[in-house]
Design a protein around this motif. Sequence first.
Motif, PDB file in Angstrom:
ATOM      1  N   HIS A  34      44.868  43.153  42.270  1.00 22.36           N
ATOM      2  CA  HIS A  34      43.691  43.259  43.134  1.00 22.36           C
ATOM      3  C   HIS A  34      43.156  44.683  43.273  1.00 22.36           C
ATOM      4  O   HIS A  34      41.959  44.895  43.298  1.00 22.36           O
ATOM      5  CB  HIS A  34      44.009  42.703  44.528  1.00 22.36           C
ATOM      6  CG  HIS A  34      44.111  41.221  44.570  1.00 22.36           C
ATOM      7  ND1 HIS A  34      45.132  40.529  43.977  1.00 22.36           N
ATOM      8  CD2 HIS A  34      43.308  40.284  45.129  1.00 22.36           C
ATOM      9  CE1 HIS A  34      44.956  39.236  44.174  1.00 22.36           C
ATOM     10  NE2 HIS A  34      43.849  39.052  44.876  1.00 22.36           N
ATOM     11  N   ILE A  38      45.760  39.681  36.100  1.00 18.93           N
ATOM     12  CA  ILE A  38      45.532  38.878  37.296  1.00 18.93           C
ATOM     13  C   ILE A  38      46.602  37.787  37.347  1.00 18.93           C
ATOM     14  O   ILE A  38      46.888  37.141  36.337  1.00 18.93           O
ATOM     15  CB  ILE A  38      44.128  38.237  37.276  1.00 18.93           C
ATOM     16  CG1 ILE A  38      43.053  39.312  37.100  1.00 18.93           C
ATOM     17  CG2 ILE A  38      43.882  37.458  38.561  1.00 18.93           C
ATOM     18  CD1 ILE A  38      41.660  38.748  36.860  1.00 18.93           C
ATOM     19  N   HIS A  41      46.883  34.820  38.228  1.00 20.44           N
ATOM     20  CA  HIS A  41      46.605  33.467  37.736  1.00 20.44           C
ATOM     21  C   HIS A  41      46.280  33.447  36.242  1.00 20.44           C
ATOM     22  O   HIS A  41      46.104  32.384  35.656  1.00 20.44           O
ATOM     23  CB  HIS A  41      45.457  32.839  38.526  1.00 20.44           C
ATOM     24  CG  HIS A  41      45.668  32.940  40.001  1.00 20.44           C
ATOM     25  ND1 HIS A  41      46.835  32.547  40.603  1.00 20.44           N
ATOM     26  CD2 HIS A  41      44.888  33.438  40.989  1.00 20.44           C
ATOM     27  CE1 HIS A  41      46.756  32.791  41.901  1.00 20.44           C
ATOM     28  NE2 HIS A  41      45.591  33.340  42.151  1.00 20.44           N
ATOM     29  N   ASP A  67      47.454  33.592  47.557  1.00 21.53           N
ATOM     30  CA  ASP A  67      46.102  33.772  47.022  1.00 21.53           C
ATOM     31  C   ASP A  67      45.499  32.390  46.842  1.00 21.53           C
ATOM     32  O   ASP A  67      46.123  31.512  46.255  1.00 21.53           O
ATOM     33  CB  ASP A  67      46.176  34.493  45.668  1.00 21.53           C
ATOM     34  CG  ASP A  67      44.798  34.826  45.157  1.00 21.53           C
ATOM     35  OD1 ASP A  67      44.397  35.991  45.258  1.00 21.53           O
ATOM     36  OD2 ASP A  67      44.098  33.912  44.673  1.00 21.53           O
ATOM     37  N   HIS A 106      43.313  31.108  44.964  1.00 24.34           N
ATOM     38  CA  HIS A 106      43.018  30.568  43.635  1.00 24.34           C
ATOM     39  C   HIS A 106      44.252  30.154  42.851  1.00 24.34           C
ATOM     40  O   HIS A 106      44.196  29.918  41.645  1.00 24.34           O
ATOM     41  CB  HIS A 106      42.132  31.548  42.862  1.00 24.34           C
ATOM     42  CG  HIS A 106      40.792  31.654  43.509  1.00 24.34           C
ATOM     43  ND1 HIS A 106      40.510  32.631  44.436  1.00 24.34           N
ATOM     44  CD2 HIS A 106      39.709  30.859  43.436  1.00 24.34           C
ATOM     45  CE1 HIS A 106      39.285  32.446  44.894  1.00 24.34           C
ATOM     46  NE2 HIS A 106      38.779  31.371  44.314  1.00 24.34           N
ATOM     47  N   SER A 136      37.579  38.146  36.115  1.00 22.68           N
ATOM     48  CA  SER A 136      38.195  37.388  37.212  1.00 22.68           C
ATOM     49  C   SER A 136      39.143  36.304  36.717  1.00 22.68           C
ATOM     50  O   SER A 136      39.168  35.975  35.528  1.00 22.68           O
ATOM     51  CB  SER A 136      37.157  36.748  38.145  1.00 22.68           C
ATOM     52  OG  SER A 136      36.765  35.477  37.678  1.00 22.68           O
ATOM     53  N   CYS A 137      39.911  35.742  37.662  1.00 24.99           N
ATOM     54  CA  CYS A 137      40.854  34.681  37.311  1.00 24.99           C
ATOM     55  C   CYS A 137      40.131  33.389  36.969  1.00 24.99           C
ATOM     56  O   CYS A 137      40.733  32.457  36.440  1.00 24.99           O
ATOM     57  CB  CYS A 137      41.852  34.458  38.441  1.00 24.99           C
ATOM     58  SG  CYS A 137      41.101  33.946  39.992  1.00 24.99           S
ATOM     59  N   CYS A 184      41.439  42.512  38.932  1.00 26.23           N
ATOM     60  CA  CYS A 184      40.500  41.622  39.631  1.00 26.23           C
ATOM     61  C   CYS A 184      39.094  42.222  39.706  1.00 26.23           C
ATOM     62  O   CYS A 184      38.105  41.508  39.772  1.00 26.23           O
ATOM     63  CB  CYS A 184      40.989  41.355  41.047  1.00 26.23           C
ATOM     64  SG  CYS A 184      42.504  40.398  41.121  1.00 26.23           S
ATOM     65  N   CYS A 188      35.490  41.061  41.357  1.00 26.30           N
ATOM     66  CA  CYS A 188      35.563  39.727  41.962  1.00 26.30           C
ATOM     67  C   CYS A 188      35.592  39.876  43.478  1.00 26.30           C
ATOM     68  O   CYS A 188      34.889  39.153  44.184  1.00 26.30           O
ATOM     69  CB  CYS A 188      36.797  38.990  41.475  1.00 26.30           C
ATOM     70  SG  CYS A 188      37.001  37.406  42.278  1.00 26.30           S
ATOM     71  N   LEU A 189      36.402  40.794  43.988  1.00 26.93           N
ATOM     72  CA  LEU A 189      36.361  41.037  45.430  1.00 26.93           C
ATOM     73  C   LEU A 189      36.329  42.513  45.780  1.00 26.93           C
ATOM     74  O   LEU A 189      36.366  42.869  46.959  1.00 26.93           O
ATOM     75  CB  LEU A 189      37.505  40.320  46.173  1.00 26.93           C
ATOM     76  CG  LEU A 189      38.796  41.087  46.454  1.00 26.93           C
ATOM     77  CD1 LEU A 189      39.639  40.333  47.432  1.00 26.93           C
ATOM     78  CD2 LEU A 189      39.503  41.390  45.192  1.00 26.93           C
ATOM     79  N   ASN A 225      34.200  33.772  41.333  1.00 21.34           N
ATOM     80  CA  ASN A 225      34.252  32.468  42.002  1.00 21.34           C
ATOM     81  C   ASN A 225      33.666  32.438  43.408  1.00 21.34           C
ATOM     82  O   ASN A 225      33.581  31.389  44.019  1.00 21.34           O
ATOM     83  CB  ASN A 225      35.713  32.022  42.058  1.00 21.34           C
ATOM     84  CG  ASN A 225      36.622  33.167  42.474  1.00 21.34           C
ATOM     85  OD1 ASN A 225      36.370  33.833  43.469  1.00 21.34           O
ATOM     86  ND2 ASN A 225      37.657  33.416  41.694  1.00 21.34           N
ATOM     87  N   ARG A 249      30.980  39.934  49.461  1.00 20.18           N
ATOM     88  CA  ARG A 249      32.186  39.717  48.668  1.00 20.18           C
ATOM     89  C   ARG A 249      32.406  40.799  47.605  1.00 20.18           C
ATOM     90  O   ARG A 249      33.526  41.165  47.291  1.00 20.18           O
ATOM     91  CB  ARG A 249      32.086  38.339  47.995  1.00 20.18           C
ATOM     92  CG  ARG A 249      33.121  38.066  46.921  1.00 20.18           C
ATOM     93  CD  ARG A 249      34.470  37.721  47.521  1.00 20.18           C
ATOM     94  NE  ARG A 249      35.430  37.365  46.473  1.00 20.18           N
ATOM     95  CZ  ARG A 249      36.675  36.980  46.705  1.00 20.18           C
ATOM     96  NH1 ARG A 249      37.103  36.882  47.935  1.00 20.18           N
ATOM     97  NH2 ARG A 249      37.477  36.680  45.731  1.00 20.18           N
TER      98      ARG A 249
HETATM   99  S1  SF4 Z   1      39.804  35.320  43.045  1.00 18.62           S
HETATM  100 FE1  SF4 Z   1      39.281  37.354  42.311  1.00 18.62          FE
HETATM  101  S2  SF4 Z   1      40.497  38.669  43.619  1.00 18.62           S
HETATM  102 FE2  SF4 Z   1      41.407  36.654  43.795  1.00 18.62          FE
HETATM  103  S3  SF4 Z   1      43.013  36.583  42.220  1.00 18.62           S
HETATM  104 FE3  SF4 Z   1      41.124  35.812  41.313  1.00 18.62          FE
HETATM  105  S4  SF4 Z   1      40.215  37.578  40.318  1.00 18.62           S
HETATM  106 FE4  SF4 Z   1      41.692  38.349  41.773  1.00 18.62          FE
END
Ligand code: SF4
Lengths: 209, 490
Positions: B64, B108, B110, B129, B131, B346-347, B407, B410-411, B429, B435
Amino acid sequence: MTRHPLPAGPISAHRGRGLPLPGADIDTDRIIPARFLKCITFDHLATGVFADDRSERAGAHPFDREEHQGASVLVVNRNFGCGSSREHAPQALMRWGIRALVGESFAEIFFGNCLALGLPCLTADPDHVAELQEAIAVDPGAELLVDLEAMEVVLESEFAGDNRWPVTLDPGPRRMLLSGHWDGTSQLVARDAELTTTAAALPYLNGFR
Amino acid sequence: MSAGTLYDKVWDLHRVAELPGGSTQLFIGLHLIHEVTSPQAFAALRDLGLSVRHPERTVATVDHIVPTTSQARPFADPLAEEMLATLEANCAEHGITLHGLGSGRQGIVHVIAPELGLTQPGMTVACGDSHTSTHGAFGAIAFGIGTSQVRDVLASQSLAMAKLKVRRIWVDGRLQSGVYAKDLVLHIIRTLGVKGGVGYAYEFAGPAIEALSMEERMTLCNMAIEGGARCGYVNPDQVTFDYLRGRPEAPAGEDWDRAVAWWRSLASDAAAEFDDEARFDAAAIAPTVTWGITPGQGIGVDETVPTPEELDPDERPLAGEAYRYMDLRPGVPIAGTPVDVCFIGSCTNGRLSDLQAAAAVAQGRQVAPGIRAFVVPGSEQVAAAAEAEGLHEVFRSAGFEWRQPGCSMCLAMNPDRLEGRQISASSSNRNFKGRQGSASGRTLLMSPAMVAAAAVAGHVVDVRLLLAEPGATGSCIDSAPAASAAGAGR
Ligand code: SF4
């Protein structure tokens, strides 16, 4: 300003002033923006609660209004706490002083995270939530009694007298709060023998035999 | 009542005990941790005087907060450095494997667990998390948890859980060319709502799902949570087994054959009963773009921003908020919306096939003037595989930045962030307010190919128009002769 102690032991009721926060689908990114997640303890999260919404509304946000300082019962609308699973959200609310939530509905992970901290999330009919938010706005100094035994919220207003609304909470979480078993770690650790039995029967831990 | 579903079978196998509070104690087969939601859990464990019950069932990585430009230590941001140092110390103290920067396995969370073969059918998978639903692509029951629950899993390798209902999402047909798993899941969320899945696990099934690759299935399950479903899964099949074979942590030798036999037995029975069902036709889905501030506010790229009259009455207040925040007017086509920043990663969409799809669009084209476009691979393995194919060169010569894994935007817990009112085309996502790192920043969610198309056009555009062109060489798609597209299918 009244400071309520952090939750501990059985929780059957909470008494404190209300804080209405209208709006559907308020997500955890809004409750605590991601930049406040860069911390290794939760101790200082209170300052980040709704930080972006609050600076956008320059003092007019419910969390900034004079009459709601020291309030501890947050009254929200539909799908509160959706989005990211970050426990920082209930932690930040709790550090700010929130001890119970009443709303139309709560996102599932948020609900679970609150429960694990001893913060009850009670649901009420949309009409009742609207009445409650309205009543708090009219008399922000009134005490609210959040009663998990009677499953109701009572607003004790000097002006309007007592007003009560029914609330709901699934029997499981309710029992956990009433019995003080919401801090589940000790219960889980206690069943180590059963855990070993379960693991022994799992194919992927045993060469798929 | 669901009966005979994969969810039921996995649940029953992992049940440890019924708890006094009415929930079930569930054994967790794989626990994934990262730097953001674990430090407080380790601290709480220490306070309780407990140790990690099964350190070998927990795997850590850092994702992250890592910078994507220079990952040299110590990080420029002292808070980020402290978080990583804390994770390293906790893993060392408790004997937990950490796939750190430069290990060749970092990325990441995931993305790395599936590519290492850690995620397998029939497991329960938990991670701090939301996701975590991604791992359901393998026929695992995988869900996001809070920090208190991370503590519980560390202490007991189990969680107190309530059983979910199961909704089968049956998808007929096939996705059209230029339409991806991201579009499918945005379409599903648009239809069922961001809350539609609350209380449910989503089983994705049907011919269109069976035709998806594992990476596409991960994209789909990744966003189940955005539809309110805490976990989403696909029944394991030959596609699953082919993906897993030979991965470092996957079963090998004689174990492999026994594993496959067991995995096959886990799929939902033909006569399984579901609590609910929803049906979709994949062929009817267009590339989908969000116009609002929740992932449910999506429309086909050929549609117009919905007017209040077109929406259910209870959706209108949020739509009003979205029009204002996004500065988009109802009734206006979403195609043509100018963008400032284009983020691929991103994931959800940071895997090799995502980068391939984006590179196919970027190839021979140029990022439009004034646009910042960057590609962040989901893991070190993805980066290496992409570079071996020369994708980094395709992106660079098209004017995209090629970054290091994490990440990222993404955030925006790292330095990658929107500024002010910037609007991004993003393969991530979540399009929630703020965000992507700016309190007033705006996000349009779409597939990686659509992000690449937006980057070269400078605005939202239907990627199918670009894919139909016969090998672009021009600097801007608007100057490419549209008529020459005839007959040039993909
Ligand atoms: S949603 Fe975004 S911040 Fe969360 S694990 Fe996936 S890539 Fe990382």
